[in-house]
Scaffold this active site. Structure first.
Site, mmCIF file in Angstrom:
data_model
loop_
_atom_site.group_PDB
_atom_site.id
_atom_site.type_symbol
_atom_site.label_atom_id
_atom_site.label_comp_id
_atom_site.label_asym_id
_atom_site.label_seq_id
_atom_site.Cartn_x
_atom_site.Cartn_y
_atom_site.Cartn_z
ATOM 1 N N SER A 104 55.790 22.877 -21.664
ATOM 2 C CA SER A 104 54.684 23.214 -20.762
ATOM 3 C C SER A 104 54.012 24.520 -21.174
ATOM 4 O O SER A 104 53.907 25.464 -20.391
ATOM 5 C CB SER A 104 55.173 23.314 -19.305
ATOM 6 O OG SER A 104 55.764 22.105 -18.900
ATOM 7 N N LEU A 105 53.560 24.577 -22.428
ATOM 8 C CA LEU A 105 52.956 25.799 -22.958
ATOM 9 C C LEU A 105 51.673 25.488 -23.720
ATOM 10 O O LEU A 105 51.510 24.405 -24.277
ATOM 11 C CB LEU A 105 53.925 26.494 -23.924
ATOM 12 C CG LEU A 105 55.227 27.035 -23.333
ATOM 13 C CD1 LEU A 105 56.187 27.412 -24.456
ATOM 14 C CD2 LEU A 105 54.954 28.228 -22.423
ATOM 15 N N PHE A 157 49.874 22.762 -28.180
ATOM 16 C CA PHE A 157 50.429 22.463 -26.857
ATOM 17 C C PHE A 157 51.915 22.170 -26.991
ATOM 18 O O PHE A 157 52.338 21.553 -27.971
ATOM 19 C CB PHE A 157 49.808 21.188 -26.260
ATOM 20 C CG PHE A 157 48.401 21.339 -25.749
ATOM 21 C CD1 PHE A 157 47.869 22.564 -25.420
ATOM 22 C CD2 PHE A 157 47.607 20.204 -25.573
ATOM 23 C CE1 PHE A 157 46.568 22.680 -24.938
ATOM 24 C CE2 PHE A 157 46.316 20.305 -25.096
ATOM 25 C CZ PHE A 157 45.791 21.543 -24.782
ATOM 26 N N GLU A 158 52.684 22.581 -26.012
ATOM 27 C CA GLU A 158 54.013 22.024 -25.778
ATOM 28 C C GLU A 158 53.878 21.261 -24.464
ATOM 29 O O GLU A 158 53.767 21.868 -23.398
ATOM 30 C CB GLU A 158 55.069 23.132 -25.650
ATOM 31 C CG GLU A 158 55.315 23.919 -26.924
ATOM 32 C CD GLU A 158 56.073 23.142 -27.988
ATOM 33 O OE1 GLU A 158 56.565 22.042 -27.674
ATOM 34 O OE2 GLU A 158 56.166 23.636 -29.117
ATOM 35 N N LEU A 159 53.848 19.933 -24.554
ATOM 36 C CA LEU A 159 53.631 19.121 -23.355
ATOM 37 C C LEU A 159 54.743 19.361 -22.336
ATOM 38 O O LEU A 159 55.836 19.804 -22.683
ATOM 39 C CB LEU A 159 53.594 17.634 -23.721
ATOM 40 C CG LEU A 159 52.502 17.199 -24.706
ATOM 41 C CD1 LEU A 159 52.664 15.710 -25.020
ATOM 42 C CD2 LEU A 159 51.111 17.484 -24.170
#
Ligand code: ZN
Length: 557
Positions: A332-333, A395-397
């Site tokens: 989340s990032l 993105f880190e999903l």
């Protein structure tokens, strides 16, 4: 295949026997001790970023899922756990046998999907695609709208000889013009299946909404987008077919040598390979990557040694890619350069951070400079930004594992619904925002002028960059290695032209700009150069190029 099935069975037995109360201690953690050779998810106590960097330096398979006081790690067998303990780390086992766990989760997914209505995704899917599905669907988009979509074949085949494919999407896609490019890629890391899913969904979304949604229609007129859902095709196929489900790297079994499918599938080689997101040349060889081929962050034998990485480099270097997104999961990032705590903020930090915040608002993810997660070197976005100036992100999903139910891992993340807490439009909205960034002339530069109709125009820039001082396996440091760069793009003039280009001034790693120029050439179709002009442009600037000499010589056939 046979031995893997057998070992899963053994794992269940051992996990049941080796219940150790002392390993529990966090909500949701199990008290089971993993079997000797299974992949387990553990939460390692790391109160500070220095602790996380020390953990990364051990070569552990560290996830991007960092919480206050801890970070999640994939332990590949009992040896990995022993190394953690020997390095002085304490941990709790979250999932003792990930392969068994995710196969059960995904079997439930498949069973549920058979009775479900189509999902709200552009494709309507409810289950993860296979490797073959991507080829079929990309070709399907080209067949559906040949005016809007054309196939992209990347220049290098994978180590196992697979073709790496994508699509380019734009209004009148075959035109030779000066529109900027948004590059969207997934799956540098083999096991990150949701990253391929969301990039593919975005491609379908754009094609289906051209002529329907004014925002998307406008974007497809202003800028091109190239989507490559699977960069690491060999690794993804090995992971997705459950041969080594938690494989992260590519199929480089031995430095400098090719590999066969059997070698890459061999259980003894499950941990070997190059981390493609540590193999790019900018700052290659620095801290945050490993010299050990068995490490999950192995940087490779040399900068750009891997064909999958050279594919991205050549794609970017032959076009004006003004923004790049390389999707990863999970954590989340929204990550932007710099990737190392010792590198000062980039010269573009205020606007870079503002774009990151906008992407974070849409996704509900936290937007940070990458080093705040942990130090890395040789990553895609740092290479792209420090080479071209393009606003590049990773993105880190969201999610709590690589392979979670499709609803949470893909549908919720893409649309910003359900489990995607704090999202405002989701990954879909964020990608639209980033596409707008790629199209926005305040964020790059523009060259204008008039050239003879039919003349071949090129802009080019060549310069030398350097790796980090290269860390050696014994801990000493060698010199920086130079590597050349040539950025070239071209178009056929039809009279007056407007060319969206990256700024010629190049951001460096000290927070400054290097004063470089583009060389613009005006040539006959046979390649004979009639005029050459050097032009210096900063971000947000527009420069008019005088090509009267080219016009004069063009008429004197
Ligand atoms: Zn990744």
């Amino acid at each position: 295949m046979r031995s893997r099935v057998r070992r899963v069975g053994v794992a269940f037995g051992l996990a049941a026997l080796l219940t150790v109360g002392g390993l529990s201690g966090v909500p949701g953690a199990t008290a089971q001790q993993p079997a000797p050779d299974v992949v387990s998810l553990v939460r390692v106590d790391t109160p500070t970023t220095a602790d996380v960097n020390r953990l990364v330096a051990t070569g552990a398979d560290v996830s991007e899922h960092r919480q206050p006081g801890s970070i999640e790690v994939f332990a590949h067998g009992a040896d990995d756990l022993r190394r953690l303990r020997e390095a002085g780390f304490t941990y709790q086992v979250v999932i003792p046998d990930l392969v068994a766990h995710t196969q059960r989760v995904l079997a439930e997914d498949e069973a549920r999907a058979r009775t479900m209505a189509p999902s709200p995704l552009p494709s309507g899917r409810n289950t993860y695609r296979t490797y073959a599905d991507y080829g079929t669907e990309l070709a399907g988009l080209v067949a559906e709208r040949p005016d809007l979509v054309r196939p992209i074949t990347l220049p290098h085949k994978s180590l196992l000889g697979k073709t790496v494919s994508g699509v380019e999407i734009a209004h009148d896609v075959a035109a030779s013009d000066g529109r900027p490019v948004f590059l969207l890629v997934g799956t540098h890391h083999a096991r990150e299946w949701p990253t391929a899913e969301v990039t593919m969904e975005f491609a379908i979304d754009l094609v289906r909404n051209e002529g329907v949604d004014p925002r998307i229609t406008g974007l497809l007129r202003q800028a091109r987008i190239i989507v490559v859902p699977v960069i690491n095709v060999d690794g993804y196929d090995i992971s997705r077919s459950y041969i080594h489900e938690y494989k992260r790297k590519n199929c480089r079994v031995r430095d400098g040598a090719g590999a066969t499918p059997a070698q890459c599938a061999d259980p003894d080689n499950a941990q070997v390979g190059v981390d493609l997101n540590r193999n790019y040349g900018v700052n290659w060889g620095g801290v945050g990557a490993s010299t050990n081929p068995n490490s999950q962050t192995y940087r490779g034998a040399a900068p750009f040694s891997e064909p999958e990485v050279r594919n991205v480099v050549e794609l970017v270097s032959s076009r004006q890619v003004t923004s790049l997104q390389s999707v990863h999961n999970y954590g989340s990032l929204v990550l932007r350069p710099p990737q190392q705590s010792t590198t000062p903020p980039t010269v573009d930090e205020p606007v870079y951070a503002a774009i990151g915040e906008a992407l974070g608002k849409a996704t509900g993810y936290r937007s940070i400079p990458s080093y705040q997660l942990y130090d890395t070197s040789g990553s895609t976005s740092e290479w792209a930004y420090f080479t071209t100036g393009a606003f590049s992100f990773e993105f880190e999903l969201g999610g709590n594992n690589f392979h979670i139910p499709y609803q949470q891992g893909v549908i919720d993340q893409y649309l910003g619904i359900g489990s995607a807490e704090n999202a405002d439009g989701g990954v879909r909205e964020a990608l639209l925002v980033q596409y707008e960034v790629a199209a926005n002339r305040e964020h790059h530069a523009v060259l204008t002028g008039t050239a003879p109709k039919g003349a071949r125009l090129t802009v080019e820039k060549s310069f030398t960059q350097y790796t980090a001082p290269v860390l050696r396996p014994d801990g000493t440091t060698g010199p920086r290695l130079p590597f050349p760069n040539v950025l070239t793009s071209s178009m056929t003039a039809s009279g007056a032209f407007t060319w969206d280009v990256n700024p010629s001034l190049r951001p460096d790693r000290t927070g400054h700009l290097i004063a470089e120029s583009w060389t613009l050439r005006c040539a006959r179709p046979n390649g004979k150069v009639l005029q050459e002009v050097r032009v210096m442009v900063a971000r947000g600037e527009r420069a008019t190029v005088d090509l009267s000499e080219c016009h004069r010589k063009w008429r004197r056939r």
